[in-house]
Design an enzyme around this catalytic site. Structure first.
Site, PDB file in Angstrom:
ATOM      1  N   GLN A  82      47.789  45.013  25.661  1.00 14.94           N
ATOM      2  CA  GLN A  82      48.458  45.510  24.452  1.00 14.94           C
ATOM      3  C   GLN A  82      49.888  44.997  24.323  1.00 14.94           C
ATOM      4  O   GLN A  82      50.570  45.335  23.363  1.00 14.94           O
ATOM      5  CB  GLN A  82      48.454  47.048  24.436  1.00 14.94           C
ATOM      6  CG  GLN A  82      47.067  47.665  24.426  1.00 14.94           C
ATOM      7  CD  GLN A  82      46.323  47.465  23.114  1.00 14.94           C
ATOM      8  OE1 GLN A  82      46.905  47.060  22.101  1.00 14.94           O
ATOM      9  NE2 GLN A  82      45.034  47.723  23.117  1.00 14.94           N
ATOM     10  N   CYS A  86      38.840  54.765  24.806  1.00 15.30           N
ATOM     11  CA  CYS A  86      38.637  54.395  26.217  1.00 15.30           C
ATOM     12  C   CYS A  86      39.755  54.930  27.104  1.00 15.30           C
ATOM     13  O   CYS A  86      40.148  54.283  28.079  1.00 15.30           O
ATOM     14  CB  CYS A  86      38.489  52.894  26.408  1.00 15.30           C
ATOM     15  SG  CYS A  86      37.086  52.214  25.523  1.00 15.30           S
ATOM     16  N   HIS A 123      43.806  52.822  30.205  1.00 18.38           N
ATOM     17  CA  HIS A 123      42.516  52.492  29.591  1.00 18.38           C
ATOM     18  C   HIS A 123      41.477  52.544  30.712  1.00 18.38           C
ATOM     19  O   HIS A 123      41.781  52.208  31.856  1.00 18.38           O
ATOM     20  CB  HIS A 123      42.629  51.086  29.010  1.00 18.38           C
ATOM     21  CG  HIS A 123      41.456  50.625  28.202  1.00 18.38           C
ATOM     22  ND1 HIS A 123      40.268  50.261  28.773  1.00 18.38           N
ATOM     23  CD2 HIS A 123      41.306  50.455  26.859  1.00 18.38           C
ATOM     24  CE1 HIS A 123      39.431  49.875  27.818  1.00 18.38           C
ATOM     25  NE2 HIS A 123      40.020  49.994  26.643  1.00 18.38           N
ATOM     26  N   ASP A 132      47.951  45.636  33.331  1.00 12.22           N
ATOM     27  CA  ASP A 132      47.042  45.464  32.196  1.00 12.22           C
ATOM     28  C   ASP A 132      47.928  45.130  30.997  1.00 12.22           C
ATOM     29  O   ASP A 132      48.603  46.009  30.453  1.00 12.22           O
ATOM     30  CB  ASP A 132      46.252  46.764  31.984  1.00 12.22           C
ATOM     31  CG  ASP A 132      45.463  46.746  30.676  1.00 12.22           C
ATOM     32  OD1 ASP A 132      45.524  45.739  29.939  1.00 12.22           O
ATOM     33  OD2 ASP A 132      44.799  47.752  30.390  1.00 12.22           O
ATOM     34  N   LYS A 149      42.379  40.245  21.457  1.00  7.97           N
ATOM     35  CA  LYS A 149      43.448  41.099  20.931  1.00  7.97           C
ATOM     36  C   LYS A 149      44.660  40.273  20.510  1.00  7.97           C
ATOM     37  O   LYS A 149      45.598  40.800  19.932  1.00  7.97           O
ATOM     38  CB  LYS A 149      43.859  42.134  21.977  1.00  7.97           C
ATOM     39  CG  LYS A 149      42.788  43.192  22.252  1.00  7.97           C
ATOM     40  CD  LYS A 149      43.361  44.341  23.031  1.00  7.97           C
ATOM     41  CE  LYS A 149      42.343  45.173  23.777  1.00  7.97           C
ATOM     42  NZ  LYS A 149      41.378  45.874  22.946  1.00  7.97           N
TER      43      LYS A 149
END
Lengths: 154, 432
Positions: free
Chosen positions: B226, B388, B146, B223, B249
C-alpha cells in the site's frame, strides 16, 4: 423502480429492522433440535440458527446473527415462511428460493411457486446482484444444515 | 517514508486529465450509464495504456522462454524480462539482484516464511543460520496486518515452535509502540509489518520498528503493497531486510509481484519452490542452486506480466512519485471529510498526518454491504467487508467496514461525489 429499489423493497427493509425469530430459543425436550453456524467470509456476516422439529413439522426457527439488511431480512422471512410447515414443504421452498436466487433478476415463470414463497418473493431483485445472493442464502444454508444435524431428515 | 526535501507541486488539472485519459477503463459507465467513480484502488488499481500495450507487444513481438534458448526471440524476451527487473528495482531504490519476481505480494511473504521453515529443517547449510528458528523464538507482527502478512507467520510458528507476538493498535489504528521493549525481545527473530495499513491508511513507524528489530538482531519484513504505489519509497534507505509488493496495486498486471531482499540475505536463504531454472548442477541424487534472484524463480516465469510491471514502475517514475504523493495527500484531505457526515465514523486516523488516501468507515445503523450497494447504484465503487484484516476489525468491534481508496488518477471531484452519495445513505434506509 430502479434496480436498487427492486432489491431494497419496503418489505425487506421492514424485516431487516424488526426480524422474526431473532434470539435463540430452546426446543422442547421431546422435539428434535439442530443448530448451525454459518459465515459469509467475504463480508463477515454470521448466523447461528436453531431449528425445532416436532415429528415431521418445523415447529420453530430461532437465530441470532449480524450482517447486512439482505441477510437479516432473508433469515427473518424464511423463519416466518417455514414455521409450521412439513419437512417436505420446507425442502420444496428451499429449492424454489434457490431457483429464484439463480434467476438473475428475472424471477420465476411458475406463479404458484412464487406465491408459495410469500414475502420471500421480494428477494427477486437481489438475484440481479451476484455478490448479494450469498447474503440472501445465508439463513437458508443454516436452516438446511441445522435440519440435517437435528436428525429429522433421516 | 522517504520523500524528497523539495516538495514539487501536485498534478495540475491538465496533467490529471491527461493521466485519466491514459486509463481506458476509467472512461466506461456502470449501472445504467453512470460515469464510474473508482474508489477501490487499494484492492487493485486500474491500468494505463502503456502497461496494456507492453503486454500485447511482448506477446506480439518477443514472446519466448527467458534465460534459455539460443535464438533471437529468447534473447529479446530475456532482455525485456531483466530490463523490467531493473526498472522495478530502480523504482524502490534497490539493485536488480535484490528483486525476486513472485506471483504477487502474498507469494513473496510466503516465500520468506517458507525459507525460514526450510532453513529450520536443516536446508541451506551454515549460511542459512540466520533463518533457523528454535522453539520459543519469537516472530512479531502487528494487529493491523493484512492476512497476507499474518497467516504465513502463524503457519511458520506452527511448523517450527516459534511464538507469534504482536503490537496492538491505538484507538486511531496506529501501531502502539508504548511496550516495544516487551514485544521485541532477545528471542525475536522476525519483525514483520505493513508500511501502510490497507484499512486505516496509517503509515507505520518504520524507523522505530527497524531500530527495535536491529537492537535484538531480528530481521524485518515490510509489506509495502500500500505504500509503493503512492509514495516515493527507497527500501534500502528504510533499512528493512525484506519487502513485498504487488504489481496490480501499482498500475501493473495481476499475477506478478516482487520480493526485495538485501543481497547478503538472499544469498544465504535456502530456496522454497524448486524445479527448473533455479539450479546449477542436478544429478539423480542432489542439486546445487543458482544464485539469487534465480534461486527463487523456479519454473517458467510470468514474463509478460513482469514486463508490464516494469513499464508501470517507469510510468509512475516519470510522473514523479513525489508529485503523485502530493496529489494523493490532497485527496486524503478530501477523503477524511467523510467523518463530518452525521452518522459516519472513520475507523483509523481522522486526521491527515502520516496517512494515505485510504479511509475505512462505518455508517451507524447501516451495514457496510448495504452502504456499498447504495454507492454502487450511483456508480461509486468502494470495497466492503473486512479487507483481509479481521483482527483489526475485531479490535474496533466491527465485522465489516466500507473503504474508499484513491490512486494517482483519482480526482477531488470524485471524492466530493462520493461524500454527497454517502450523506444520503442513512435516509435511504430510513435510519435517523
Amino acid at each position: 423502480m430502479s434496480s436498487l429499489e427492486q432489491m431494497y423493497q419496503q418489505v425487506i427493509l421492514d424485516h431487516a429492522k424488526r426480524p422474526h425469530g431473532h434470539g435463540l430459543v430452546d426446543a422442547p425436550a421431546d422435539h428434535r433440535s439442530g443448530e448451525s453456524h454459518q459465515v459469509n467470509p467475504t463480508c463477515g456476516d454470521e448466523i447461528t440458527l436453531r431449528v425445532d422439529v416436532d415429528g415431521s413439522t418445523v415447529a420453530g426457527v430461532s437465530w441470532e446473527g449480524q450482517g447486512c439488511s439482505i441477510s437479516q431480512a432473508s433469515a427473518s422471512v424464511m423463519t416466518e415462511l417455514v414455521t409450521g410447515h412439513d419437512l417436505a414443504d420446507v425442502a420444496r421452498l428451499d429449492a424454489v428460493f434457490h431457483d429464484l436466487m439463480s434467476s438473475r433478476g428475472k424471477g420465476l415463470d411458475d406463479d404458484d411457486a412464487l406465491d408459495a414463497l410469500g414475502d420471500a418473493s421480494a428477494f427477486t431483485g437481489v438475484s440481479q446482484y451476484p455478490a448479494r445472493i450469498k447474503c440472501a442464502l445465508l439463513g437458508w444454508a443454516a436452516l438446511k444444515d441445522s435440519l440435517a444435524r437435528s436428525g429429522a431428515l433421516s | 517514508m522517504t520523500t524528497t526535501d523539495t516538495v514539487r507541486p501536485s498534478l495540475t488539472a491538465t496533467e490529471l486529465a491527461a493521466v485519466r485519459a491514459d486509463f481506458p477503463l476509467l472512461g466506461r459507465t456502470v449501472r445504467g450509464g453512470r460515469p464510474l467513480v473508482y474508489l477501490d484502488s487499494a484492492a487493485t488499481s486500474q491500468k494505463p495504456n502503456v502497461v496494456l500495450e507492453a503486454e500485447v507487444d511482448f506477446y506480439e513481438q518477443r514472446n519466448a522462454a527467458v534465460h534459455r534458448g539460443a535464438h533471437q526471440l529468447a534473447e529479446e524476451a530475456t532482455e525485456a524480462f531483466e530490463d523490467a527487473r531493473a526498472a522495478v528495482a530502480a523504482f524502490v531504490g534497490a539493485d536488480e539482484g535484490e528483486i525476486v519476481w513472485t506471483p504477487g505480494a502474498t507469494a513473496a511473504l510466503n516465500l520468506v516464511a517458507y525459507a525460514f521453515s526450510n532453513a529450520t529443517a536443516g536446508r541451506g547449510g551454515a549460511a542459512a543460520e540466520r533463518f533457523r528458528l528454535a522453539p520459543g523464538d519469537e516472530i512479531v507482527v502487528t494487529e493491523a496486518e493484512h492476512h497476507a502478512n499474518l497467516v504465513p507467520w502463524q503457519e511458520l510458528c506452527a511448523r517450527t515452535g516459534a511464538v507469534l507476538r504482536w503490537f496492538g493498535v491505538d484507538d486511531d489504528g496506529r501501531i502502539d509502540l508504548s511496550d516495544v521493549d516487551r514485544v521485541v525481545t532477545d528471542r525475536t527473530r522476525v519483525v514483520a509489518f505493513g508500511h501502510v495499513s490497507n484499512v486505516t491508511g496509517a503509515l507505520a513507524p518504520v524507523a522505530e520498528l527497524v531500530a527495535a528489530a536491529r537492537r535484538v538482531g531480528a530481521l524485518t519484513v515490510l509489506d509495502a503493497c500500500q505504500s509503493v504505489p503512492h509514495l516515493p519509497v527507497d527500501l534500502p534507505a528504510l533499512g528493512v531486510d525484506f519487502a513485498a509488493f504487488s504489481a496490480h496495486k501499482m498500475l501493473g498486471p495481476t499475477g506478478v509481484g516482487a520480493l526485495y531482499g538485501r543481497r547478503e540475505l538472499l544469498e544465504a536463504m535456502p530456496p522454497v519452490t524448486t524445479g527448473g531454472s533455479m539450479v546449477e548442477v542436478v544429478t539423480m541424487a542432489e542439486t546445487t542452486y543458482a544464485p539469487p534472484p534465480q534461486r527463487f524463480e523456479a519454473g517458467t516465469q510470468m514474463v509478460a506480466q513482469a514486463v508490464g510491471m516494469g513499464v508501470a514502475a517507469q510510468w509512475l517514475g516519470e510522473l514523479g512519485m513525489d508529485r503523485v504523493a502530493q496529489h494523493e495527500r490532497e485527496l486524503a484531505t478530501e477523503l477524511v471529510r467523510v467523518g463530518e457526515i452525521p452518522g459516519v465514523r472513520i475507523v483509523g486516523p481522522a486526521d491527515t498526518r502520516d496517512r494515505l488516501a485510504v479511509v475505512s468507515f462505518v455508517v451507524d445503523g447501516v451495514h457496510a454491504h448495504d452502504v456499498g450497494q447504495v454507492l454502487d447504484d450511483r456508480g461509486i465503487a468502494v470495497r466492503v467487508g473486512h479487507h483481509c484484516a479481521q483482527p483489526l476489525h475485531r479490535r474496533f468491534g466491527v465485522a465489516a467496514t466500507a473503504r474508499a481508496s484513491a490512486s494517482v488518477y483519482t480526482t477531488a471531484e470524485e471524492i466530493a461525489q462520493f461524500r454527497e452519495a454517502l450523506a444520503g445513505v442513512r435516509a435511504f434506509f430510513g435510519v435517523d
